[in-house]
Design an enzyme around this catalytic site. Structure first.
Site, PDB file in Angstrom:
ATOM      1  N   ASP A 204       0.852  -1.179   0.000  1.00 19.50           N
ATOM      2  CA  ASP A 204       0.000   0.000   0.000  1.00 19.50           C
ATOM      3  C   ASP A 204       0.894   1.237   0.000  1.00 19.50           C
ATOM      4  O   ASP A 204       2.120   1.124  -0.062  1.00 19.50           O
ATOM      5  CB  ASP A 204      -0.922   0.001   1.237  1.00 19.50           C
ATOM      6  CG  ASP A 204      -0.156   0.183   2.543  1.00 19.50           C
ATOM      7  OD1 ASP A 204       1.095   0.262   2.526  1.00 19.50           O
ATOM      8  OD2 ASP A 204      -0.817   0.257   3.584  1.00 19.50           O
ATOM      9  N   ASP A 206       1.393   4.720   2.370  1.00 17.30           N
ATOM     10  CA  ASP A 206       0.993   5.286   3.663  1.00 17.30           C
ATOM     11  C   ASP A 206       1.365   6.766   3.738  1.00 17.30           C
ATOM     12  O   ASP A 206       2.489   7.143   3.416  1.00 17.30           O
ATOM     13  CB  ASP A 206       1.722   4.548   4.799  1.00 17.30           C
ATOM     14  CG  ASP A 206       1.525   3.050   4.746  1.00 17.30           C
ATOM     15  OD1 ASP A 206       0.453   2.589   5.158  1.00 17.30           O
ATOM     16  OD2 ASP A 206       2.456   2.334   4.297  1.00 17.30           O
ATOM     17  N   ASP A 308      -3.304   4.325   2.770  1.00 18.60           N
ATOM     18  CA  ASP A 308      -3.645   4.654   4.158  1.00 18.60           C
ATOM     19  C   ASP A 308      -3.337   6.125   4.409  1.00 18.60           C
ATOM     20  O   ASP A 308      -2.224   6.583   4.146  1.00 18.60           O
ATOM     21  CB  ASP A 308      -2.805   3.823   5.148  1.00 18.60           C
ATOM     22  CG  ASP A 308      -3.279   2.392   5.252  1.00 18.60           C
ATOM     23  OD1 ASP A 308      -4.447   2.119   4.886  1.00 18.60           O
ATOM     24  OD2 ASP A 308      -2.490   1.550   5.712  1.00 18.60           O
TER      25      ASP A 308
END
Ligand code: ATP
Ligand code: MN
Ligand code: MN
Length: 384
Positions: A204, A206, A308
């Site tokens: 992902d 962040d 995120d």
């Protein structure tokens, strides 16, 4: 032995936060094996065992050279009897029977596949495994009841299991900076997680967001999310509001490693045209109209990427940066060091000194390391 032939003993500190752990190291055959066993211990809810294997692997990552004989491991910390047995088997025979057996076991493979779906944790995966489910396709074919996150996890399964490249992370950084600066000028956006540690790919991207005027960051996340949604950039999002001040027992709540920042777990819709054209031509696996029922879209104009977002007040920014940079083991070891060696408790919000019975403020990661009595370890050496 002549003195010149003696390899100098390596002084290996026992907490990962006392050591430098680069991204690239010399023992990946051994660490991959130990991390299989760590993962399997996690799948079987044996946390203690899992951490023991992870600590052992982490020590090997910090070694300046490849391990060739058991002698190379003399005086190293964190290598338990079980880890040593696995290492010995690999040094002697090339593979470890326990690791190979684990890797191929039905339970391990199913747990790996099921926890590989966004929104599915070990507990859910374990229940599904016992109900006979084996992978994400079973979730569709057996019409398993899914929550909203898991629905998205199944729908974008292929994209979300395709590693995010640094280039994609940079494109998303530009988008997030634009969104945040549009809704709150002067905000500071930091790329955290694995990419801050220098990783080439990640699962992902962040981000940590703050503003120098304390309080200006309040209720910021819904505004960012609205902006992104208006632009059609979000495929999924779940925003959690800041619960830090809701806790009557005082703020830091150090034992809990989940922090309480305003945050958003999301899935971005990344237009491929935002990436350089050379990548687009080379990477033909990109959304190639997958037909196994996990992706409803066809064509190759975009892909799904997990992002995120976390918002922190300026006064907690240093702690939040340290807490969201990782690695997970490095974070865990920092908190263990603080508690066991310093009588302090560290969270992504604050550092509390139990002896002085007060919070110790800090404006930078360097200051936090100093307060903890640790040598500063830069992000690129926190790959424990
Ligand atoms: P990857 O490349 O796989 O994404 P990563 O190191 O970036 O690797 P993440 O799972 O994205 O891994 O986590 C990044 C950091 O954020 C870690 O240091 C972790 O401790 C922290 N973190 C993740 N989830 C939470 C959470 N719910 N609460 C507090 N901190 C978290
Ligand atoms: Mn990450
Ligand atoms: Mn993350």
């Amino acid at each position: 032995t002549k003195p010149s032939e003696v390899t100098p003993a390596i002084l290996m500190k026992s907490y990962a936060c006392q050591r430098r752990t680069p991204l690239k190291h010399h023992n990946s055959v051994l660490t991959d094996a130990l991390e299989i066993l760590a993962l399997n211990a996690e799948f079987t809810k044996n946390e203690g065992r899992s951490v023991a294997f992870r600590r052992a692997a982490s020590v090997l990552k910090a070694l300046p050279r490849g391990v060739r004989t058991m002698d190379d491991l003399k005086d190293l910390p964190c290598l338990g009897e079980h880890s040593l047995r696995v290492i010995k088997e690999i040094l002697d025979a090339g593979t470890s029977s326990e690791v190979e057996w684990t890797r191929q076991s039905e339970q391990f493979q199913a747990m790996k596949a099921l926890t590989g779906v966004f929104g599915v944790g070990v507990r859910t995966a374990d229940r599904w495994f016992r109900e006979g489910l084996r992978n994400h396709l079973d979730l569709i074919h057996k019409s398993q009841k899914l929550n909203r996150a898991q629905e998205a996890g199944v729908q974008y399964y292929n994209d979300l299991n395709t590693p995010v490249t640094k280039k994609e992370a940079m494109v998303i950084t530009v988008i997030v900076e634009k969104a945040v600066n549009d809704v709150l000028p002067g905000a500071i956006i930091t790329l955290t997680g694995g990419f801050r540690r220098g990783k080439e790919v990640g699962h992902d991207v962040d981000f940590l967001i703050t503003h120098p005027d304390e309080g200006a960051e309040e209720k910021l996340m819904p505004k960012i999310v609205n902006w992104l949604e208006d632009q059609g950039l979000l495929l999924y999002q779940k925003t959690t509001r800041n619960s830090y001040l809701e806790n009557k027992d005082g703020p830091a709540r150090p034992a809990c490693n989940m922090d309480r920042f305003e945050r958003c777990f999301s899935i971005f819709k990344l237009e491929r045209s935002k990436l350089d054209s050379d990548t687009r031509i080379e990477d033909s696996s990109y959304n190639s109209g997958v037909t196994d029922g996990t992706q409803t879209h066809s064509g190759s104009t975009w892909r799904a990427v997990r992002v995120d977002l976390v918002v922190s007040p300026y006064s907690q920014f240093a702690f939040a940066t340290l807490g969201w940079t990782g690695s997970k083991l490095f974070e865990r070891e920092l908190r263990r060091w603080a508690g066991q060696e310093k009588g302090m408790s560290l969270s992504s919000h604050a550092l509390y000194d139990s002896k002085q019975q007060r919070y110790l403020p800090a404006n930078s990661e360097e200051e936090i390391f100093t307060l903890l009595g640790l040598e500063y370890i830069p992000p690129s050496e926190r790959n424990a």
